[in-house]
Design an enzyme around this catalytic site. Structure first.
Site, short mmCIF file in Angstrom:
data_model
loop_
_atom_site.label_atom_id
_atom_site.label_comp_id
_atom_site.label_asym_id
_atom_site.label_seq_id
_atom_site.Cartn_x
_atom_site.Cartn_y
_atom_site.Cartn_z
N HIS A 274 19.29 5.40 -9.95
CA HIS A 274 19.02 6.28 -8.72
C HIS A 274 17.55 6.29 -8.93
O HIS A 274 16.96 6.88 -9.66
CB HIS A 274 19.55 7.70 -8.69
CG HIS A 274 18.99 8.73 -7.75
ND1 HIS A 274 20.07 8.93 -6.59
CD2 HIS A 274 17.82 9.17 -7.52
CE1 HIS A 274 19.13 9.59 -5.82
NE2 HIS A 274 17.85 9.78 -6.43
N ARG B 245 5.48 3.47 -1.88
CA ARG B 245 5.08 2.61 -0.76
C ARG B 245 3.38 2.44 -0.66
O ARG B 245 2.84 1.29 -0.45
CB ARG B 245 5.41 3.07 0.58
CG ARG B 245 6.56 2.92 1.05
CD ARG B 245 7.31 3.84 2.01
NE ARG B 245 7.25 5.11 1.71
CZ ARG B 245 7.72 6.36 2.29
NH1 ARG B 245 8.62 6.23 3.53
NH2 ARG B 245 7.69 7.43 2.22
N GLU C 101 16.83 1.65 -2.94
CA GLU C 101 17.73 0.96 -1.54
C GLU C 101 16.71 0.31 -0.64
O GLU C 101 17.15 -0.59 -0.07
CB GLU C 101 18.24 2.12 -0.74
CG GLU C 101 19.55 3.18 -1.58
CD GLU C 101 19.48 4.34 -0.68
OE1 GLU C 101 19.30 4.34 0.40
OE2 GLU C 101 20.05 5.24 -1.67
N ASN C 102 15.48 0.69 -0.88
CA ASN C 102 14.55 0.02 0.23
C ASN C 102 13.53 -0.93 -0.08
O ASN C 102 13.07 -1.59 0.59
CB ASN C 102 13.63 1.20 1.23
CG ASN C 102 14.72 2.13 1.85
OD1 ASN C 102 15.53 1.74 2.53
ND2 ASN C 102 14.73 3.32 1.56
N ASP D 229 24.57 19.44 -9.49
CA ASP D 229 23.97 18.06 -9.60
C ASP D 229 24.29 17.47 -11.07
O ASP D 229 24.46 16.46 -11.38
CB ASP D 229 22.46 18.02 -9.58
CG ASP D 229 22.19 16.77 -8.54
OD1 ASP D 229 23.05 15.81 -8.31
OD2 ASP D 229 21.04 16.50 -8.67
N GLY E 225 13.82 6.99 -6.99
CA GLY E 225 13.21 7.58 -5.93
C GLY E 225 12.25 8.22 -6.43
O GLY E 225 11.61 8.05 -7.31
N GLY F 225 15.82 6.24 -2.83
CA GLY F 225 14.94 5.67 -1.85
C GLY F 225 14.03 4.72 -2.11
O GLY F 225 13.98 3.73 -1.11
N ASP G 211 3.96 8.10 -4.23
CA ASP G 211 4.96 7.48 -3.13
C ASP G 211 4.86 5.85 -3.43
O ASP G 211 3.73 5.36 -3.38
CB ASP G 211 4.42 7.65 -1.97
CG ASP G 211 5.47 7.20 -0.60
OD1 ASP G 211 5.82 6.03 -0.79
OD2 ASP G 211 5.83 7.88 0.17
#
Length: 265
Positions: free
Chosen positions: A78, A155, A204-205, A18, A80, A201, A153
């Site tokens: 990136h 969300r 993108e969302n 990575d 997430g 994550g 999270d």
């Protein structure tokens, strides 16, 4: 690796690291301001992570734009549970937010991101912890989780903000602030910017988050078209006349690894 060798001894194995994407970053960005002898002896440098993702999304963005990656000054996000920013110049990594370990850089789900290393001995003394326990605090109990006191999270953070939770609101503001700081810094390092890419994550969302980040970066010519931002899951989300072309590109680390392996088979 040893298990697979035992079970399938005749099957070749390939490792895709990575951090490989960042191995040829210029020294001005890859090493720390420590005695140079220590850097050489112990390999003290920015190794970076999410390199597989940054490799994929940068190449995919160039393909979507029909341009050569080497001709683009690009910043890839990136975002997430783990988050990082990479700057690309001449088709290669020029700088990245993560360092010797994945702890540094942006505020993340449970990682603190950038902080003063003097906090380590301070917290060791105040909380009666050893260095390993302090690093565990920084890695697993900080970031969005530590700031909000609720969740790592995004969300959950958004739901809590809608319910009036001020600490969740602060966590989001700090997350956005750190992204903006790094993009601004890399913009200056690159001497301008052609392309900004959102992935991961969250990247993108979370359309609202992309819009908020762009608003903070409007002074750099980064603008997002509200309709495109809502409609597209991949592609250009900036107006045609924007100074900087902004894209959302769902990352595909599995495909990127296969491509890396195919190249050496």
């Amino acid at each position: 690796i040893e298990l697979m060798q035992a079970v399938m001894p005749k099957t070749p194995q390939y490792a895709v690291f990575d951090s490989r994407f960042f191995t040829d970053m210029p020294e001005v960005n890859s090493i720390y301001s420590l005695p140079y002898e220590l850097t050489e002896k112990y390999g003290l440098r920015k190794y970076g992570e999410h390199g597989i993702s940054h490799t994929y999304i940068s190449k995919r963005a160039a393909t979507l734009l029909g341009k050569d990656l080497a001709d683009l000054k690009m910043i890839t996000l990136h975002l997430g549970s783990g988050s990082s920013v990479a700057a690309l110049k001449d088709g290669k990594a020029y700088d990245t937010s993560m360092g010797f370990t994945p702890l540094t850089g942006l505020t993340m789900g449970t990682r603190a991101g950038d902080l003063d290393p003097a906090l380590v001995p301070f917290l060791m003394a105040e909380l009666n912890l050893d260095a390993k326990q302090v690093l565990e605090l920084f890695n697993s109990k900080s970031g969005l989780l530590g700031l909000s006191g609720l969740s790592a999270d995004m969300r959950d953070i958004d739901k809590a903000i809608a319910a009036g939770n001020k600490r969740a609101e602060l966590a989001l503001e700090i997350f956005i602030n750190r992204v903006v700081k790094y993009v601004g810094s890399f913009y200056a390092e690159l001497g301008g910017l052609d392309v900004l890419v959102f992935a991961g994550g969250i990247g993108e969302n979370n359309r609202a988050l992309r819009q908020k980040i762009a608003q903070k970066l409007a002074c750099l010519g980064i603008v997002i078209d509200a309709n495109l931002n809502q409609e597209l899951t991949e592609g250009v989300i900036s107006p045609a006349d924007a100074k900087v072309t902004t894209l959302v590109v769902p990352t595909n680390e599995e495909l990127a690894m296969v491509q890396e392996i195919k190249a050496v088979m």
